[in-house]
Design a protein around this motif. Structure first.
Motif, short mmCIF file in Angstrom:
data_model
loop_
_atom_site.label_atom_id
_atom_site.label_comp_id
_atom_site.label_asym_id
_atom_site.label_seq_id
_atom_site.Cartn_x
_atom_site.Cartn_y
_atom_site.Cartn_z
N GLY A 244 1.40 9.46 -6.00
CA GLY A 244 2.85 9.32 -6.00
C GLY A 244 3.47 9.79 -4.72
O GLY A 244 4.30 9.11 -4.12
N CYS B 261 -3.50 5.54 -7.52
CA CYS B 261 -2.63 5.74 -6.37
C CYS B 261 -1.86 7.06 -6.48
O CYS B 261 -1.62 7.57 -7.58
CB CYS B 261 -1.63 4.57 -6.25
SG CYS B 261 -2.43 3.02 -5.80
N SER C 179 8.34 1.79 -5.41
CA SER C 179 7.13 1.35 -6.11
C SER C 179 6.19 0.65 -5.16
O SER C 179 6.58 0.20 -4.08
CB SER C 179 7.50 0.41 -7.26
OG SER C 179 8.14 -0.76 -6.77
N ILE C 180 4.91 0.58 -5.54
CA ILE C 180 3.89 -0.12 -4.75
C ILE C 180 3.10 -1.06 -5.65
O ILE C 180 3.04 -0.88 -6.86
CB ILE C 180 2.94 0.86 -4.04
CG1 ILE C 180 2.21 1.75 -5.05
CG2 ILE C 180 3.70 1.69 -3.02
CD1 ILE C 180 1.14 2.63 -4.42
N GLY D 33 -3.38 3.75 -2.61
CA GLY D 33 -1.98 3.53 -2.31
C GLY D 33 -1.18 4.81 -2.45
O GLY D 33 -1.60 5.75 -3.13
N TRP D 34 -0.01 4.84 -1.79
CA TRP D 34 0.85 6.02 -1.82
C TRP D 34 2.30 5.57 -2.04
O TRP D 34 2.79 4.68 -1.36
CB TRP D 34 0.79 6.79 -0.50
CG TRP D 34 -0.50 7.53 -0.28
CD1 TRP D 34 -0.73 8.86 -0.50
CD2 TRP D 34 -1.72 6.99 0.20
NE1 TRP D 34 -2.02 9.19 -0.17
CE2 TRP D 34 -2.67 8.06 0.26
CE3 TRP D 34 -2.13 5.71 0.60
CZ2 TRP D 34 -3.97 7.87 0.69
CZ3 TRP D 34 -3.44 5.52 1.02
CH2 TRP D 34 -4.34 6.60 1.06
N GLY D 35 2.94 6.22 -2.99
CA GLY D 35 4.36 5.95 -3.16
C GLY D 35 5.17 6.49 -1.99
O GLY D 35 5.97 5.78 -1.38
N GLN E 237 0.81 -1.22 0.00
CA GLN E 237 0.00 0.00 0.00
C GLN E 237 0.85 1.27 0.00
O GLN E 237 0.48 2.27 -0.62
CB GLN E 237 -0.93 0.01 1.21
CG GLN E 237 -1.90 1.18 1.22
CD GLN E 237 -2.90 1.09 2.37
OE1 GLN E 237 -2.70 0.35 3.32
NE2 GLN E 237 -3.97 1.87 2.27
N TYR E 238 1.96 1.25 0.72
CA TYR E 238 2.86 2.39 0.80
C TYR E 238 4.27 1.99 0.41
O TYR E 238 4.76 0.94 0.83
CB TYR E 238 2.91 2.95 2.23
CG TYR E 238 1.64 3.62 2.72
CD1 TYR E 238 1.42 4.98 2.52
CD2 TYR E 238 0.67 2.88 3.40
CE1 TYR E 238 0.26 5.59 2.98
CE2 TYR E 238 -0.49 3.49 3.87
CZ TYR E 238 -0.68 4.85 3.65
OH TYR E 238 -1.83 5.45 4.11
N THR F 4 3.84 4.54 -9.32
CA THR F 4 2.52 4.10 -8.88
C THR F 4 1.65 3.90 -10.11
O THR F 4 1.93 4.44 -11.19
CB THR F 4 1.85 5.13 -7.96
OG1 THR F 4 1.67 6.36 -8.67
CG2 THR F 4 2.70 5.39 -6.72
N THR F 5 0.58 3.12 -9.96
CA THR F 5 -0.32 2.87 -11.07
C THR F 5 -1.76 3.10 -10.63
O THR F 5 -2.07 3.20 -9.44
CB THR F 5 -0.18 1.43 -11.58
OG1 THR F 5 -0.45 0.52 -10.51
CG2 THR F 5 1.21 1.17 -12.12
N THR G 237 -3.18 -0.67 -6.91
CA THR G 237 -3.58 0.26 -7.97
C THR G 237 -4.62 1.27 -7.49
O THR G 237 -4.93 2.21 -8.21
CB THR G 237 -4.14 -0.51 -9.18
OG1 THR G 237 -5.25 -1.30 -8.76
CG2 THR G 237 -3.07 -1.41 -9.78
#
Length: 321
Positions: free
Chosen positions: A317, A315, A285-286, A292-294, A267-268, A311-312, A289
């Motif tokens: 960045g 999420c 990276s995480i 989530g937080w980079g 997730q992070y 991130t994708t 999708t």
């Protein structure tokens, strides 16, 4: 009973008596094999068990215990009276396995090794523990079998060095207390606990250094919480292995983490709270999708990334408060 059956019975009795006299039978915690029945020596004096050799080292004494064969010790070892022990492996393998508690614990004294061969320690709650400013341990590998176990622990100023891998259900390596340190020249893994388990964890005053290996944990790859808590990963990555909730790095309360490789989380990627700081020279990276937080920095914390933040989906960045 005919003559043939009588001879078979005599032969079986002889075999049972012979094996009953071998070292490593009930009553002796070490199992081994040597031609003359002795498994190790101290300055030419041989001993039939590792327990016997350790018992011969007095309080505050320095001794080198040389292996004469492979030894498997089936109970934990504790050094608490200032003994300075070095195991000369001499090409053999030393394995300590404790079915309960700690595999190798030092509270006052030291345990080190030299020579070719292997020195592996497994405990239930903890593989190796160096607890106290006069405690030092160096082993080849350390692991804990229980879900809440720590592979290697350093507390209250203790120092531990693991030349290979560390693994625990909770933490691979955990150091806390002023001057406490663990150096791992391999991988560190926390393999079971999904709430707080990490590859490398440092509490206030503690330091964990991973050289040429990765820190992997179900909840956190690397975790530092408290003043002067630090985790340094040289030449490896920090990886949170749970693809939905994990953090690659998590710092709080002034903790510090530096990674000279990549960081991966579920997730992070990186979380820094409460005046903490993180440096990553590679990418972050995480896996998620959504939600989530980079990067997530809060409370005056600083995160520096030398590579890309990936991130994708929806999420984020990076975020800060």
């Amino acid at each position: 009973m005919n003559e043939m059956n009588r001879k078979i019975l005599i032969f079986l009795c002889a075999v049972i008596l012979a094996f009953g006299m071998l070292p490593g039978m009930p009553g002796d915690s070490s199992t081994a094999w040597a031609a003359d029945g002795n498994v190790c020596e101290i300055e030419g004096t041989e001993y039939a068990s590792l327990d016997g050799a350790l018992a011969a080292v007095g309080d505050g004494q320095t001794a080198t215990i040389k292996l004469l064969c492979d030894i498997s010790c089936n109970s934990g070892i504790k050094i608490s009276d200032g003994q300075l022990i070095t195991f000369d492996l001499a090409g053999y393998n030393l394995k300590i396995t404790a079915g309960s508690g700690i595999g190798l614990e030092v509270t006052h004294g030291s345990v080190d090794y030299t020579g070719s061969g292997s020195f592996d320690v497994t405990g239930d709650t903890c593989g190796v523990s160096a607890n106290g400013g006069a405690a030092y341990i160096r082993v080849g590998s350390a692991s804990a079998a229980s879900a809440g176990g720590n592979g290697a622990v350093a507390l209250s100023g203790g120092d531990a060095v693991v030349e290979g891998d560390v693994q625990g259900g909770y933490n691979g390596a955990y150091a806390s207390g002023n001057g406490s340190s663990i150096i791992v020249n391999g991988d560190a893994a926390g393999t079971v606990d999904p709430t707080m388990g990490s590859g490398a964890t440092a509490g206030a005053g503690g330091s964990v250094t991973i050289n040429n290996g990765d820190a992997r944990g179900v909840a956190y790859g690397a975790y530092a919480n408290g003043t002067d808590a630090q985790v340094i990963i040289n030449g490896g990555s920090a990886v949170g292995t749970d693809s939905s909730i994990s953090h690659g790095i998590h710092t709080e309360g002034g903790g510090y983490v530096k990674v000279t490789g990549d960081v991966e989380g579920g997730q992070y990627g990186v979380v820094a709270l409460g005046a903490s700081s993180v440096i990553v020279t590679g990418d972050v990276s995480i896996a998620r999708t959504i939600n989530g937080w980079g990067l997530n920095a809060d409370g005056g914390s600083v995160i520096k990334v030398g590579g890309n933040v990936v991130t994708t989906g929806s999420c984020i960045g990076a975020s800060s408060l």
